[in-house]
Design a protein around this motif. Sequence first.
Motif, PDB file in Angstrom:
ATOM      1  N   PHE A  87      29.483  30.125 -32.503  1.00 48.08           N
ATOM      2  CA  PHE A  87      28.441  30.431 -33.486  1.00 48.08           C
ATOM      3  C   PHE A  87      27.267  31.126 -32.797  1.00 48.08           C
ATOM      4  O   PHE A  87      26.733  32.114 -33.317  1.00 48.08           O
ATOM      5  CB  PHE A  87      27.989  29.140 -34.175  1.00 48.08           C
ATOM      6  CG  PHE A  87      26.841  29.305 -35.117  1.00 48.08           C
ATOM      7  CD1 PHE A  87      27.014  29.918 -36.354  1.00 48.08           C
ATOM      8  CD2 PHE A  87      25.573  28.854 -34.772  1.00 48.08           C
ATOM      9  CE1 PHE A  87      25.951  30.072 -37.237  1.00 48.08           C
ATOM     10  CE2 PHE A  87      24.507  29.004 -35.643  1.00 48.08           C
ATOM     11  CZ  PHE A  87      24.692  29.613 -36.877  1.00 48.08           C
ATOM     12  N   TRP A  88      26.851  30.618 -31.653  1.00 49.35           N
ATOM     13  CA  TRP A  88      25.768  31.270 -30.905  1.00 49.35           C
ATOM     14  C   TRP A  88      26.153  32.691 -30.522  1.00 49.35           C
ATOM     15  O   TRP A  88      25.365  33.619 -30.682  1.00 49.35           O
ATOM     16  CB  TRP A  88      25.421  30.451 -29.663  1.00 49.35           C
ATOM     17  CG  TRP A  88      24.461  29.329 -29.942  1.00 49.35           C
ATOM     18  CD1 TRP A  88      23.678  29.164 -31.055  1.00 49.35           C
ATOM     19  CD2 TRP A  88      24.169  28.216 -29.103  1.00 49.35           C
ATOM     20  NE1 TRP A  88      22.909  28.029 -30.954  1.00 49.35           N
ATOM     21  CE2 TRP A  88      23.191  27.421 -29.760  1.00 49.35           C
ATOM     22  CE3 TRP A  88      24.634  27.802 -27.845  1.00 49.35           C
ATOM     23  CZ2 TRP A  88      22.681  26.245 -29.202  1.00 49.35           C
ATOM     24  CZ3 TRP A  88      24.123  26.636 -27.296  1.00 49.35           C
ATOM     25  CH2 TRP A  88      23.151  25.865 -27.968  1.00 49.35           C
ATOM     26  N   GLU A  89      27.363  32.873 -30.035  1.00 51.96           N
ATOM     27  CA  GLU A  89      27.803  34.218 -29.639  1.00 51.96           C
ATOM     28  C   GLU A  89      27.810  35.171 -30.824  1.00 51.96           C
ATOM     29  O   GLU A  89      27.424  36.338 -30.694  1.00 51.96           O
ATOM     30  CB  GLU A  89      29.194  34.146 -28.997  1.00 51.96           C
ATOM     31  CG  GLU A  89      29.176  33.495 -27.622  1.00 51.96           C
ATOM     32  CD  GLU A  89      30.563  33.273 -27.067  1.00 51.96           C
ATOM     33  OE1 GLU A  89      31.553  33.390 -27.828  1.00 51.96           O
ATOM     34  OE2 GLU A  89      30.670  32.992 -25.856  1.00 51.96           O
ATOM     35  N   GLU A  90      28.260  34.695 -31.977  1.00 55.93           N
ATOM     36  CA  GLU A  90      28.282  35.528 -33.188  1.00 55.93           C
ATOM     37  C   GLU A  90      26.877  35.934 -33.619  1.00 55.93           C
ATOM     38  O   GLU A  90      26.705  36.917 -34.340  1.00 55.93           O
ATOM     39  CB  GLU A  90      28.966  34.769 -34.337  1.00 55.93           C
ATOM     40  CG  GLU A  90      30.464  34.597 -34.155  1.00 55.93           C
ATOM     41  CD  GLU A  90      31.048  33.541 -35.080  1.00 55.93           C
ATOM     42  OE1 GLU A  90      30.299  33.002 -35.943  1.00 55.93           O
ATOM     43  OE2 GLU A  90      32.248  33.234 -34.934  1.00 55.93           O
ATOM     44  N   ASN A  91      25.878  35.167 -33.189  1.00 61.72           N
ATOM     45  CA  ASN A  91      24.488  35.447 -33.549  1.00 61.72           C
ATOM     46  C   ASN A  91      23.674  35.918 -32.346  1.00 61.72           C
ATOM     47  O   ASN A  91      22.469  35.707 -32.280  1.00 61.72           O
ATOM     48  CB  ASN A  91      23.861  34.197 -34.182  1.00 61.72           C
ATOM     49  CG  ASN A  91      24.422  33.923 -35.560  1.00 61.72           C
ATOM     50  OD1 ASN A  91      23.995  34.516 -36.539  1.00 61.72           O
ATOM     51  ND2 ASN A  91      25.410  33.040 -35.639  1.00 61.72           N
ATOM     52  N   ASP A  92      24.367  36.591 -31.420  1.00 59.37           N
ATOM     53  CA  ASP A  92      23.741  37.225 -30.250  1.00 59.37           C
ATOM     54  C   ASP A  92      22.977  36.252 -29.359  1.00 59.37           C
ATOM     55  O   ASP A  92      21.966  36.617 -28.760  1.00 59.37           O
ATOM     56  CB  ASP A  92      22.808  38.371 -30.679  1.00 59.37           C
ATOM     57  CG  ASP A  92      23.579  39.499 -31.358  1.00 59.37           C
ATOM     58  OD1 ASP A  92      24.692  39.810 -30.888  1.00 59.37           O
ATOM     59  OD2 ASP A  92      23.080  40.039 -32.351  1.00 59.37           O
ATOM     60  N   VAL A  93      23.443  35.027 -29.294  1.00 58.64           N
ATOM     61  CA  VAL A  93      22.888  34.070 -28.335  1.00 58.64           C
ATOM     62  C   VAL A  93      23.931  33.917 -27.236  1.00 58.64           C
ATOM     63  O   VAL A  93      24.859  33.116 -27.342  1.00 58.64           O
ATOM     64  CB  VAL A  93      22.573  32.704 -28.983  1.00 58.64           C
ATOM     65  CG1 VAL A  93      22.024  31.736 -27.947  1.00 58.64           C
ATOM     66  CG2 VAL A  93      21.582  32.878 -30.121  1.00 58.64           C
ATOM     67  N   ASN A  94      23.793  34.746 -26.208  1.00 62.01           N
ATOM     68  CA  ASN A  94      24.738  34.755 -25.093  1.00 62.01           C
ATOM     69  C   ASN A  94      24.020  34.339 -23.822  1.00 62.01           C
ATOM     70  O   ASN A  94      22.830  34.600 -23.655  1.00 62.01           O
ATOM     71  CB  ASN A  94      25.346  36.149 -24.901  1.00 62.01           C
ATOM     72  CG  ASN A  94      26.235  36.528 -26.065  1.00 62.01           C
ATOM     73  OD1 ASN A  94      27.239  35.871 -26.321  1.00 62.01           O
ATOM     74  ND2 ASN A  94      25.859  37.569 -26.782  1.00 62.01           N
ATOM     75  N   PHE A  95      24.752  33.734 -22.918  1.00 60.13           N
ATOM     76  CA  PHE A  95      24.189  33.318 -21.646  1.00 60.13           C
ATOM     77  C   PHE A  95      24.689  34.193 -20.500  1.00 60.13           C
ATOM     78  O   PHE A  95      24.484  33.873 -19.341  1.00 60.13           O
ATOM     79  CB  PHE A  95      24.508  31.840 -21.390  1.00 60.13           C
ATOM     80  CG  PHE A  95      23.846  30.937 -22.393  1.00 60.13           C
ATOM     81  CD1 PHE A  95      22.564  30.464 -22.178  1.00 60.13           C
ATOM     82  CD2 PHE A  95      24.483  30.588 -23.575  1.00 60.13           C
ATOM     83  CE1 PHE A  95      21.934  29.646 -23.104  1.00 60.13           C
ATOM     84  CE2 PHE A  95      23.867  29.772 -24.506  1.00 60.13           C
ATOM     85  CZ  PHE A  95      22.586  29.309 -24.272  1.00 60.13           C
ATOM     86  N   ASN A  96      25.322  35.306 -20.840  1.00 63.58           N
ATOM     87  CA  ASN A  96      25.780  36.251 -19.820  1.00 63.58           C
ATOM     88  C   ASN A  96      24.583  36.855 -19.105  1.00 63.58           C
ATOM     89  O   ASN A  96      23.589  37.205 -19.725  1.00 63.58           O
ATOM     90  CB  ASN A  96      26.612  37.380 -20.452  1.00 63.58           C
ATOM     91  CG  ASN A  96      27.818  36.850 -21.202  1.00 63.58           C
ATOM     92  OD1 ASN A  96      28.289  35.763 -20.915  1.00 63.58           O
ATOM     93  ND2 ASN A  96      28.303  37.612 -22.154  1.00 63.58           N
ATOM     94  N   GLY A  97      24.673  36.979 -17.787  1.00 66.67           N
ATOM     95  CA  GLY A  97      23.598  37.598 -17.021  1.00 66.67           C
ATOM     96  C   GLY A  97      22.410  36.695 -16.789  1.00 66.67           C
ATOM     97  O   GLY A  97      21.369  37.135 -16.328  1.00 66.67           O
ATOM     98  N   THR A  98      22.547  35.401 -17.099  1.00 65.79           N
ATOM     99  CA  THR A  98      21.430  34.476 -16.911  1.00 65.79           C
ATOM    100  C   THR A  98      21.680  33.513 -15.752  1.00 65.79           C
ATOM    101  O   THR A  98      21.001  32.501 -15.636  1.00 65.79           O
ATOM    102  CB  THR A  98      21.169  33.658 -18.191  1.00 65.79           C
ATOM    103  OG1 THR A  98      22.357  32.936 -18.523  1.00 65.79           O
ATOM    104  CG2 THR A  98      20.746  34.532 -19.350  1.00 65.79           C
ATOM    105  N   ASN A  99      22.659  33.811 -14.900  1.00 68.01           N
ATOM    106  CA  ASN A  99      23.015  32.897 -13.814  1.00 68.01           C
ATOM    107  C   ASN A  99      23.353  31.515 -14.360  1.00 68.01           C
ATOM    108  O   ASN A  99      22.942  30.498 -13.825  1.00 68.01           O
ATOM    109  CB  ASN A  99      21.888  32.771 -12.778  1.00 68.01           C
ATOM    110  CG  ASN A  99      21.896  33.919 -11.787  1.00 68.01           C
ATOM    111  OD1 ASN A  99      22.759  34.773 -11.844  1.00 68.01           O
ATOM    112  ND2 ASN A  99      20.946  33.916 -10.886  1.00 68.01           N
TER     113      ASN A  99
END
Length: 199
Positions: free
Chosen positions: A139-151
Amino acid sequence: MLTLFIVVIIALNNARLGAIEQTKELQDIINKANELTDATRELDTKHADYFQYYPEYKKHKLAISVNFPISSASMNNIPDSTKNDLIKAGRILRDFISKTTQDNPHIQYLLIIEGQASRDKSNFNYELSYQRALSLKRFWEENDVNFNGTNCEVLICGSGDGKLSGTGLMREKEERLNQRFLIHILPKPGKIGDKYTKK
């Protein structure tokens, strides 16, 4: 014999100096980890509507009443207002981790999304709690809440209804309130330098 004695003394002294240096570096790592652990507590002081920290368990509870229907892991069964709160909470979490790792680029976080389930007659509460955590991540990914690039490494887990753990930690007395998420934010401060690791 005298030469051997001198060599042994020099080797012992070098080992002692190396151990002192290694201890100092390890203490620096521990201190940094403690600072970052303390920093995660800012989530519940600045964002108490979304996160509550429990020091006795060293865990954050997502302070949003999700209350999935029994046997459901679908985000479609949650009201829109709750979904909006979950998006806000995800953004706060992402921005917090992003800022902290930018300030400390050598630090990484382990973010664990833990689903829970209420104690009912189902034999699938562990699978269900895992599916709930996975649903939140998607659900977060579908709503542009990604943790990529945040170490940040993200793990999904389910603790079910707590029966198998035998601890009953972080359980509410009213069972329906256990149909929710817990969030674990663990700093990974790194390792002691390669010169101290065995080849």
